[in-house]
Design an enzyme around this catalytic site. Structure first.
Site, PDB file in Angstrom:
ATOM      1  N   ARG A  59      35.893  -5.439  30.742  1.00 43.91           N
ATOM      2  CA  ARG A  59      35.299  -6.128  29.364  1.00 43.91           C
ATOM      3  C   ARG A  59      36.615  -6.690  28.584  1.00 43.91           C
ATOM      4  O   ARG A  59      36.398  -7.830  27.940  1.00 43.91           O
ATOM      5  CB  ARG A  59      34.722  -4.975  28.606  1.00 43.91           C
ATOM      6  N   ASP A 161      24.202  -1.783  12.751  1.00 45.30           N
ATOM      7  CA  ASP A 161      25.039  -1.559  13.848  1.00 45.30           C
ATOM      8  C   ASP A 161      26.489  -1.842  13.434  1.00 45.30           C
ATOM      9  O   ASP A 161      26.832  -2.610  12.733  1.00 45.30           O
ATOM     10  CB  ASP A 161      24.408  -2.289  15.163  1.00 45.30           C
TER      11      ASP A 161
HETATM   12  C1  LIG Z   1      23.068   2.605  23.604  1.00 42.30           C
HETATM   13  S1  LIG Z   1      23.013   1.765  21.854  1.00 42.30           S
HETATM   14  C2  LIG Z   1      21.376   2.248  21.266  1.00 42.30           C
HETATM   15  C3  LIG Z   1      20.259   1.505  20.711  1.00 42.30           C
HETATM   16  C4  LIG Z   1      19.135   2.204  20.195  1.00 42.30           C
HETATM   17  N1  LIG Z   1      19.448   3.046  19.020  1.00 42.30           N
HETATM   18  C5  LIG Z   1      18.383   2.717  21.369  1.00 42.30           C
HETATM   19  O1  LIG Z   1      18.482   4.182  21.364  1.00 42.30           O
HETATM   20  O2  LIG Z   1      17.801   2.327  21.983  1.00 42.30           O
HETATM   21  C6  LIG Z   1      24.214   2.331  21.042  1.00 42.30           C
HETATM   22  C7  LIG Z   1      24.482   1.505  19.705  1.00 42.30           C
HETATM   23  O3  LIG Z   1      25.441   2.170  18.759  1.00 42.30           O
HETATM   24  C8  LIG Z   1      26.304   1.322  18.363  1.00 42.30           C
HETATM   25  N2  LIG Z   1      27.363   2.162  17.708  1.00 42.30           N
HETATM   26  C9  LIG Z   1      28.505   2.500  18.350  1.00 42.30           C
HETATM   27  N3  LIG Z   1      29.484   3.220  17.681  1.00 42.30           N
HETATM   28  C10 LIG Z   1      28.759   3.048  16.241  1.00 42.30           C
HETATM   29  C11 LIG Z   1      29.559   3.364  15.120  1.00 42.30           C
HETATM   30  N4  LIG Z   1      30.485   4.138  14.820  1.00 42.30           N
HETATM   31  N5  LIG Z   1      28.751   2.967  13.830  1.00 42.30           N
HETATM   32  C12 LIG Z   1      27.402   2.281  14.104  1.00 42.30           C
HETATM   33  N6  LIG Z   1      27.050   2.012  15.139  1.00 42.30           N
HETATM   34  C13 LIG Z   1      27.743   2.277  16.592  1.00 42.30           C
HETATM   35  C14 LIG Z   1      26.639   0.384  19.375  1.00 42.30           C
HETATM   36  O4  LIG Z   1      27.188  -0.836  18.990  1.00 42.30           O
HETATM   37  C15 LIG Z   1      25.164   0.291  19.907  1.00 42.30           C
HETATM   38  O5  LIG Z   1      24.412  -0.952  19.657  1.00 42.30           O
END
Ligand SMILES: C[S@@+](CC[C@H](N)C(=O)[O-])C[C@H]1O[C@@H](n2cnc3c(N)ncnc32)[C@H](O)[C@@H]1O
Length: 295
Positions: A59, A161
């Site tokens: 990445r 997000d």
């Molecule tokens: C695997 S996805 C989950 C999406 C959705 N909540 C679901 O369960 O289908 C994880 C998301 O968390 C976000 N994320 C990671 N670290 C974060 C942080 N410190 N604060 C806010 N969002 C975060 C990532 O950008 C990503 O879009």
């Protein structure tokens, strides 16, 4: 004389081009990987395991190419918190897997919750705290529309997000047919309009229910206020270490009145170490009724 196999010829050919079989474009040593891990952990809470080394390489190699950096060290040394490239760095390393009606039992509970809390003049507030590309937030909107039997249910959703790139996609609300495969056909007809070709767009009435905003759950101040009738914080805590998970969840508690629901991911468990919430169902917690709780 040792006969030359086709493989050894290939290896020699690559060596002549300055590469070797299996070699990578940029050197990426343990010090580089550890620096990436440290920067990401400090800024986002995301704790990358050793197993993520090749994912990180592939990445970030794209970012080295895009910025013209010749080594990981040069790229990482030039990274400045808050700069445009910092945003790209973070966006590149988040994992954004999501889909409509993920853990569908949550949406059955949410539908009941909406109905239980419905009162004349009350607009229910929902926070979707790791919205990714929007499938989760639109599933919440669909559930509200179904529960109230209208395209304009009395709810407002704030979707946040860390990753600005996925938030842009979420805001557009445009999905390919395969991405909405889990949405019942009747709901597709009711809540999506067709186009651009091969895609479906969430109807404007539902889009009017949602506000999108970038928010890092690790930031000392959150740009959301509450009180929230429900918070979705699913499949993000799993990337944090235990102390960070508990800290984030305990900061959510004061934003929720008693009986408000916190939905977490299927492998995110707070039965131990969290007094503010009572387990209500599979990976669903209710805000405990206790002195000091938000009302
Ligand atoms: C695997 S996805 C989950 C999406 C959705 N909540 C679901 O369960 O289908 C994880 C998301 O968390 C976000 N994320 C990671 N670290 C974060 C942080 N410190 N604060 C806010 N969002 C975060 C990532 O950008 C990503 O879009």
């Amino acid at each position: 004389m040792i006969p030359r196999s086709p493989t050894s010829t290939l290896v020699q050919g690559l060596a002549a081009l300055g590469e070797s079989a299996g070699a990578t474009e940029f050197a990426f040593d343990t010090a580089d990987f550890d620096k990436v891990r440290l920067l990401l952990k400090q800024h986002t809470g995301i704790a990358l395991s050793e197993a993520k080394r090749s994912m990180v390489y592939s990445r970030l190699a794209r970012r080295l190419r895009a910025t013209g950096a010749s080594t990981f060290r040069a790229y990482l040394d030039a990274l400045r918190s808050g700069s445009p490239e910092w945003e790209q760095f973070v966006n590149a390393l988040t994992t954004n897997l999501t889909y409509f009606y993920r853990e569908s039992h949550h949406f059955q509970m949410l539908a009941d919750h909406f109905k239980q809390r419905a009162r004349p003049g009350h607009t229910q507030q929902i926070w979707c705290a790791a919205a990714s590309t929007g499938e989760e937030v639109w599933t919440i909107a669909l559930t509200a529309a179904e529960s109230f039997g209208t395209l304009t249910p009395p709810i407002q959703i704030i979707a946040t997000d860390l990753d600005t790139h996925v938030l842009d996609q979420a805001r557009k609300g445009v999905y390919r047919e395969d991405q909405i495969a889990k949405v019942p056909e009747a709901q597709v007809r009711r809540y999506f309009v067709q186009g651009p070709p091969g895609t479906y767009t969430v109807r404007p009435e539902l889009r009017a229910l949602v506000t999108f905003r970038q928010l890092n759950l690790l930031d000392p101040v959150w740009s959301v206020r509450g009180p929230f009738d429900a918070i979705f914080c699913r499949n993000v805590l799993i990337y944090f270490d235990r102390a960070t998970q508990l800290k984030v969840v305990s900061r959510m508690a004061p934003l929720m009145p008693p009986d408000a629901l916190l939905f977490v991911g299927h492998s995110e468990n707070f039965s131990h170490g969290q007094q503010a919430f009572v387990l209500q169902g599979k990976t669903v917690y209710a805000r405990a009724r206790q002195p000091g709780a938000a009302t």
